[in-house]
Design a protein around this motif. Sequence first.
Motif: not given
Length: 289
Positions: A205-209, A219-223, A243-250
């Motif tokens: 899900h998209l966050s407010d950030l 959601e965080t994703f363990k790795n 830390g598991g944060k998924i960031i999609i660059l725009m």
Amino acid sequence: MSQYKGIVEVIKPGFYTSVQDLGRPGLGHWGIPISGPMDEQSYLLANHLLQNDPPSACLEMTMTGGTFKFHHQAIIVLTGANGKAHINGKAISINQVVEIAAGHELEIGPFYKGTRMYLGIKGGFKTALSFESRSWYRGLTKYFRCPKGLRIPFEAVAEHSHNNHSKVGIDDSLFENNVLDVYPGPEATEMSNGNFEALFEKSFHLSDLQNRMGIQLSETFKNHLKEILTAPVYPGTVQLTPGGKIIILMKDAQVTGGYPRILQLSPESINILAQKKPKDPIRFRLKEF
């Protein structure tokens, strides 16, 4: 004094409104982001309907529209997100080319479908060029978002133009589709067995950030990945932090980054993502090169 005779005045700028054209590709070695429209499909549609050159500058509005007073006659179109729009109180449709008379105001309310709307104008908006582009970017151009009272130049049209008032149907796939096609990123092979495949088995899900630089998922994703040496990144690059944060660059993203690049969105998927709101669900679908 501007050489262009048309002026549109920003009465209410809305949440986040900026001027965008096709951006500045190929300048990453100077540290200059690509920029340009977040939803390139809707942006190109506006210029196509107006019979403009594809790089003609439009206004990109996010989450909500604004109020704009046209001091000279113009031919305009709205594309992308859907919301209520009026010219001097008379409703107009999305994706329909219309004339607006000198002295009239265009008022656009909040969007009820989609996140980004484009206001195109015959001939394009004529803001200042920076590195051969009119796209606004903080620190590179005078403005990065529209302030109240800004007067934006354009080429005024003849008093009696011959307009066919063309209109097309809305492409709902941008708003209804939540599947993002992706390719493996450079560090995908460094993920442990089964960890990479797990990315495609769950919804996120998209966050407010989120902003024009990037969108973080809730959601965080363990790795077990580690940070990497600074490496090139592009619009659509998906980074996974230790830390598991998924960031999609725009489109306004930096040109290098130090987090593992696990996926790369297709251009079509960037358009889809640009029209999503916070808390909207998405899924990744793997495509092979």
